[in-house]
Scaffold this active site. Structure first.
Site, PDB file in Angstrom:
ATOM      1  N   HIS A  22     -17.875   8.231   4.726  1.00  0.00           N
ATOM      2  CA  HIS A  22     -16.622   7.511   4.498  1.00  0.00           C
ATOM      3  C   HIS A  22     -16.728   6.346   3.541  1.00  0.00           C
ATOM      4  O   HIS A  22     -15.719   5.693   3.272  1.00  0.00           O
ATOM      5  CB  HIS A  22     -16.041   7.006   5.822  1.00  0.00           C
ATOM      6  CG  HIS A  22     -15.403   8.080   6.628  1.00  0.00           C
ATOM      7  ND1 HIS A  22     -14.062   8.387   6.518  1.00  0.00           N
ATOM      8  CD2 HIS A  22     -15.917   8.934   7.528  1.00  0.00           C
ATOM      9  CE1 HIS A  22     -13.781   9.390   7.329  1.00  0.00           C
ATOM     10  NE2 HIS A  22     -14.892   9.745   7.959  1.00  0.00           N
ATOM     11  N   LYS A  27      -3.262  -3.044   5.079  1.00  0.00           N
ATOM     12  CA  LYS A  27      -4.559  -2.392   5.254  1.00  0.00           C
ATOM     13  C   LYS A  27      -5.515  -3.462   5.752  1.00  0.00           C
ATOM     14  O   LYS A  27      -5.172  -4.646   5.754  1.00  0.00           O
ATOM     15  CB  LYS A  27      -5.052  -1.785   3.935  1.00  0.00           C
ATOM     16  CG  LYS A  27      -4.944  -2.739   2.729  1.00  0.00           C
ATOM     17  CD  LYS A  27      -5.370  -2.098   1.425  1.00  0.00           C
ATOM     18  CE  LYS A  27      -4.358  -1.137   0.854  1.00  0.00           C
ATOM     19  NZ  LYS A  27      -4.858   0.231   0.756  1.00  0.00           N
ATOM     20  N   ARG A  28      -6.718  -3.066   6.201  1.00  0.00           N
ATOM     21  CA  ARG A  28      -7.698  -4.076   6.577  1.00  0.00           C
ATOM     22  C   ARG A  28      -7.894  -5.062   5.431  1.00  0.00           C
ATOM     23  O   ARG A  28      -7.817  -4.685   4.262  1.00  0.00           O
ATOM     24  CB  ARG A  28      -9.029  -3.415   6.945  1.00  0.00           C
ATOM     25  CG  ARG A  28      -8.986  -2.690   8.279  1.00  0.00           C
ATOM     26  CD  ARG A  28      -8.617  -3.613   9.421  1.00  0.00           C
ATOM     27  NE  ARG A  28      -9.692  -4.532   9.693  1.00  0.00           N
ATOM     28  CZ  ARG A  28     -10.487  -4.461  10.751  1.00  0.00           C
ATOM     29  NH1 ARG A  28     -10.302  -3.513  11.661  1.00  0.00           N
ATOM     30  NH2 ARG A  28     -11.456  -5.344  10.935  1.00  0.00           N
ATOM     31  N   LYS A  31     -10.651  -4.377  -1.334  1.00  0.00           N
ATOM     32  CA  LYS A  31      -9.260  -3.930  -1.386  1.00  0.00           C
ATOM     33  C   LYS A  31      -8.387  -4.878  -2.219  1.00  0.00           C
ATOM     34  O   LYS A  31      -7.263  -4.572  -2.569  1.00  0.00           O
ATOM     35  CB  LYS A  31      -8.696  -3.768   0.025  1.00  0.00           C
ATOM     36  CG  LYS A  31      -9.331  -2.601   0.801  1.00  0.00           C
ATOM     37  CD  LYS A  31      -8.820  -2.565   2.231  1.00  0.00           C
ATOM     38  CE  LYS A  31      -9.435  -1.459   3.074  1.00  0.00           C
ATOM     39  NZ  LYS A  31      -8.807  -0.135   2.856  1.00  0.00           N
ATOM     40  N   THR A  85      -5.718   6.266   2.935  1.00  0.00           N
ATOM     41  CA  THR A  85      -4.716   7.167   3.511  1.00  0.00           C
ATOM     42  C   THR A  85      -3.365   6.465   3.596  1.00  0.00           C
ATOM     43  O   THR A  85      -2.328   7.129   3.636  1.00  0.00           O
ATOM     44  CB  THR A  85      -5.126   7.654   4.912  1.00  0.00           C
ATOM     45  OG1 THR A  85      -5.509   6.499   5.694  1.00  0.00           O
ATOM     46  CG2 THR A  85      -6.280   8.627   4.845  1.00  0.00           C
ATOM     47  N   LYS A 103       0.718   7.843   3.067  1.00  0.00           N
ATOM     48  CA  LYS A 103       1.893   7.613   3.930  1.00  0.00           C
ATOM     49  C   LYS A 103       3.038   7.027   3.117  1.00  0.00           C
ATOM     50  O   LYS A 103       4.199   7.418   3.275  1.00  0.00           O
ATOM     51  CB  LYS A 103       1.532   6.647   5.074  1.00  0.00           C
ATOM     52  CG  LYS A 103       0.445   7.140   5.997  1.00  0.00           C
ATOM     53  CD  LYS A 103      -0.061   6.000   6.902  1.00  0.00           C
ATOM     54  CE  LYS A 103      -1.448   6.296   7.424  1.00  0.00           C
ATOM     55  NZ  LYS A 103      -2.105   5.087   7.978  1.00  0.00           N
TER      56      LYS A 103
HETATM   57  C1  PLP Z   1      -3.157   4.417   7.541  1.00  0.00           C
HETATM   58  C2  PLP Z   1      -3.662   3.223   8.249  1.00  0.00           C
HETATM   59  C3  PLP Z   1      -4.798   2.553   7.768  1.00  0.00           C
HETATM   60  C4  PLP Z   1      -5.524   2.962   6.501  1.00  0.00           C
HETATM   61  O1  PLP Z   1      -4.938   2.298   5.417  1.00  0.00           O
HETATM   62  P1  PLP Z   1      -5.667   2.202   3.986  1.00  0.00           P
HETATM   63  O2  PLP Z   1      -4.608   1.634   3.110  1.00  0.00           O
HETATM   64  O3  PLP Z   1      -6.004   3.613   3.602  1.00  0.00           O
HETATM   65  O4  PLP Z   1      -6.841   1.334   4.146  1.00  0.00           O
HETATM   66  C5  PLP Z   1      -5.249   1.443   8.462  1.00  0.00           C
HETATM   67  N1  PLP Z   1      -4.617   1.000   9.572  1.00  0.00           N
HETATM   68  C6  PLP Z   1      -3.501   1.604  10.046  1.00  0.00           C
HETATM   69  C7  PLP Z   1      -2.840   1.057  11.255  1.00  0.00           C
HETATM   70  C8  PLP Z   1      -2.998   2.741   9.405  1.00  0.00           C
HETATM   71  O5  PLP Z   1      -1.915   3.348   9.913  1.00  0.00           O
END
Ligand code: PLP
Length: 831
Positions: A376, A567-568, A573, A675, A679
């Site tokens: 990952h 995101k985190r 990032k 991911t 979304k």
């Molecule tokens: C989809 C999702 C992530 C992943 O987000 P990235 O932008 O790909 O880092 C992290 N936390 C939650 C709650 C999510 O739904």
């Protein structure tokens, strides 16, 4: 545990002939009332809001359990091949609305509830997120389980039942505060405890050779301190197809034994107290995303998952096949979600050899044909290493086995590259040095039949860098499986109005066949459809604005562009780059440049690992800039910035439908896939992004005219190292120079001088790994293009439709079909 069986019971299936439960809303609600008032013994709806939710969930669970038992019985009857998805994290979010969607809840339920004065939305809001994961990796596991059930594949998830999930984030004076997430305290209607399948897991002690009945020399693991792992099962319903798969989560607890010496010495209470230690193993999820922490308790968690799951799987195998393992490799597959469950490799060897009497070669033939590993991340700080001394103290028998695997592997390396001792050292599972380490990623690669990355770029970089030696040795092991997300949760359930609109023109098959969304393409030219599309987006923006108002106290105007990064919080990032852009816009507004400025609402959300000081400082910066920008009457009409506390799955369900612009701005080569980007795209947001992770594939699907691309690519990022000069870049760019000046003069921290110095230094550091200054100019330009494009609403809506239309590739159904076609080879098991 060992309860006495019923000696007179004639059939084990006495209950299988119960009449099926009605799916009619009225009967669901009748069951709900019975659970509320009789089973849970409540009477006042308003005093027991959570119990309203629980009893409603129980009524739905009953309907799932019927299908669940049937599915599992059919798997056993067919004796089909199975895959076990092993993961330390499952970020499931809420289960109720997902269950109702998948079981085809009818509006009659809503009607029947309304007769009691209850609104479905208020009930589902009571459910606490199952936050058993940090971020993308854990959420991926959850999306995968959904797709496996929808594709009717016999896949079971194995994980840990943490008592405390991901911490709850509060913001105080702009700083992140962590609060424990005791999510199980008021009960969880979605789990079924299976005491009958509890297993013992060993820790500590030592190994010793002995001679068995047949005169063979064998090894046993003795004087260990054992704990009991108890499974809790959660149902994973497929989409309207009768399939219900299982997620089995382990809780650690004490064995029934007692330290007799202590007891005899009269320390009864102390002896019982020691049992507490066993319970600690699954107490808390480690809140680190993309970084390892080397703590002993974490290794205990990893081994508990590996050992309990494999014992469970082997028990099930022996129940069906006896001690004959000749077909085991044909019928089982273990997919490792990152290296976290890699103890499964030596543990499977141990169980096959020590417990089931296989020889090394037969055990290795099975292990190396059943294990598959998903990597990952390329970030060095995330690569797991365990000190040999700790590993050996905690898991002595496993360390023996790891050494034996390594010796045989290095012999293979020297056959391929005779005399190349550099290479042997580079590739060794044991890293030499003052403190020897077990390299878990190498152990996983050596033992696996398949090694995959999670987006095209990431998989290519794995082959070229991290695993290059291994790629040369075994090129055919390596492959790509681009991530995906489930359209059931991320579109059908979270964006019902958009789903209805899509279904009204192309039918509903897209929900399980996402490439059909391409049929929307011609509707981008249909003015009436565009108006409907925009109306849905505006309504979703209003829903999101209400959340921002409630949780941040900031007013978002739905006519502004909603620019979102959730995101985190991590330096790679680059939330920092986003903040620099906001400061740049603020600077322009303050200097009176208003022409052509598009009203913009910027939302940033995400959790920082509690020990990650720089990430926490970035959160403080967001909040400090936000209070200056939002409180200034001369800018706040046109620019808003808010930090959304406690970003989590249920928040994302409101956020992604309401986004116009999705920020995917990591330094190229650092984000394995992402991911969140998918979304947002599905929900009709435009991406502003770098050529990183799955962004590249998103761009490929949607076309560059519908994507705001900027920044260095991965090769350029590598090439710039060594002669990166941020000071020179700042000096030559007036906009960046002014932004830096505002930061450096303390404009956003007038009463807390110096707090942002480490951030300023990181931007000016020639060794800044994230190259923030390098991408500033092209980011600002791309933001400018996005802002101009947004002013033409019709054009923007066109692009929005085209993004959704092109998002079909990013369904986790496609990802899982790829895993199954190329790695698992499971049959479809229609129910
Ligand atoms: C989809 C999702 C992530 C992943 O987000 P990235 O932008 O790909 O880092 C992290 N936390 C939650 C709650 C999510 O739904």
């Amino acid at each position: 545990m060992n309860s006495k069986p019923f000696t007179r019971s004639k059939t084990t299936h006495a209950f299988s002939t119960l009449p099926p439960l009605s799916m009619d809303g009225k009967s669901v609600v009748e069951d709900f009332r019975r659970y509320f008032s009789r089973t849970l013994g409540r009477s006042e709806l308003n005093e027991a809001a959570y119990h309203v939710y629980t009893s409603f969930a129980m009524a739905w669970r009953d309907r799932i359990v019927e299908r669940w038992k049937k599915t599992q019985a059919s798997y056993d009857a067919e004796d089909s091949k199975r895959t076990y998805y092993l993961s330390l994290e499952f970020l499931m979010g809420r289960a109720l609305s997902n269950a109702m969607l998948n079981l085809e809840e009818t509006s009659s339920t809503t009607d029947a509830l309304q007769k009691l004065g209850l609104f479905l939305e208020e009930i589902t809001e009571q459910e606490h997120d199952a936050g058993l994961g940090n971020g993308g990796l854990g959420r991926l596991a959850a999306c995968f389980l959904d797709s496996c059930a929808t594709l009717q594949l016999p896949v079971m998830g194995y994980g840990l039942r943490y008592e405390y999930g991901m911490f709850r984030q509060k913001i105080e004076n702009g700083y992140q505060m962590e609060e424990p997430d005791h999510w199980l305290r008021i009960g969880n209607p979605w789990e079924i405890e299976r005491q009958e399948f509890a297993v013992r897991v060993k820790f500590g002690g030592h190994t010793e050779p002995y001679t068995d009945d047949q005169g063979n020399t064998r090894v046993r693991w003795v004087h260990s301190h054992d704990v009991l792992a108890v499974p809790y099962d959660m149902p994973i319903p497929g989409y309207r197809n009768g399939t219900v798969n299982t997620l089995r989560l382990w809780k650690s607890t004490a064995t029934d034994e007692f330290d007799l010496d202590e007891f005899n010495a009269g320390s009864y209470a102390e002896a019982v107290g020691e049992k507490n230690d066993a319970e600690h193993i699954t107490m808390v999820l480690y809140p680190n995303d993309a970084s390892e922490n080397g703590k002993e308790l974490r290794l205990r968690q990893q081994y508990l998952l590996a050992s309990a799951s494999l014992q469970d799987i082997l028990r099930h195998w022996v129940a069906q096949h006896g001690n004959d393992f000749s077909q085991f490799a044909e019928k089982n597959c273990f997919q490792l979600n990152d290296t976290h469950p890699t103890c499964s490799v030596p543990e499977l060897m141990r169980l096959l050899i020590d417990e089931h009497g296989l020889n090394w070669d037969d055990a290795w033939a099975i292990t190396s044909r059943t294990v598959a590993y998903t990597n990952h991340t390329l970030l060095p700080e995330a690569l797991e290493r365990w000190s040999v001394s700790m590993f050996g103290r905690l898991l002595p028998r496993l360390l023996d086995i790891v050494y034996e695997i390594n010796a045989r592997f290095l012999a293979e390396v020297s056959l391929r590259w005779p005399g190349d001792s550099d290479r042997q050292q580079r590739m060794s599972i044991i890293e030499e040095g003052p403190e020897k380490q077990v390299r878990m990623a190498y152990l996983a690669v050596v033992a696996s039949m398949s090694v995959n990355g999670v987006a095209e770029l990431h998989s290519r970089l794995l082959q070229q860098h991290l695993f290059h030696d291994f790629y040369e040795l075994w090129p055919n092991k390596f492959n790509n499986k681009t991530n995906g997300v489930t359209p059931r949760r991320w579109m059908a359930s979270s964006n019902p109005e958009l789903s209805k609109l899509i279904t009204s023109v192309i039918g509903s098959d897209w929900i399980t066949d996402m490439p059909q969304l391409r049929k929307l393409t011609p509707y981008a030219d249909d003015a009436k459809f565009r108006a409907q599309w925009r109306a849905v987006k505006q309504a979703n923006k209003a829903r999101l604005a209400a959340l921002v108002q409630k949780d941040c106290g900031v007013t978002f105007d739905v006519d502004a562009i909603f620019d979102i990064q959730v995101k985190r919080i991590h330096e790679y990032k680059r939330q920092l780059l986003n903040v620099l852009h906001v400061i740049h816009l603020y600077d322009r507004l303050k200097r009176g440049e208003r022409d052509g400025i598009t009203p913009r609402c910027v939302l940033i959300g995400g959790k920082a690992a509690p020990g990650y000081q720089m990430a926490k400082r970035i959160i403080k910066l967001v909040n400090s800039v936000a209070s200056v920008v939002n409180d200034d009457p001369s800018t706040s009409e046109l620019l808003k910035l808010a930090f959304l506390p406690d970003y989590r799955v249920s928040a994302m369900e409101i956020i992604c439908p309401g986004a116009d612009l999705s920020e995917q701005i990591s330094t190229a080569g650092k984000e394995a896939s992402g991911t969140g980007n998918m979304k947002f795209m599905m929900n009709g947001a435009m991406t502003i992004g770098t050529l990183d992770g799955a962004n590249i594939e998103i761009l490929e699907e949607v076309g560059s005219e519908n994507f705001f691309l900027f920044g260095l690519n991965a090769e350029e990022v590598e090439a710039i190292r060594g002669h990166y000069n941020p000071d020179a870049i700042i000096e030559q760019d007036d906009d960046l120079a002014r932004v830096m000046h505002l930061l450096e003069c303390g404009h956003f921290n007038l009463f807390e001088p110096g707090i942002f110095d480490p951030i300023i230094q990181s931007i000016r550091n020639p060794h800044d790994p994230w190259l923030t200054a390098a991408d500033f100019r092209s980011y600002i330009d791309a933001q400018h293009s996005a802002a101009s494009a947004y002013l033409d609403h019709d054009h923007w809506t066109r692009m929005s439709i085209l993004n959704t239309a092109a998002s079909g590739k990013f369904s986790s159904d496609r990802t899982i079909a790829d895993y199954n076609r190329e790695i698992w080879h499971l049959p479809n098991m229609a129910q």
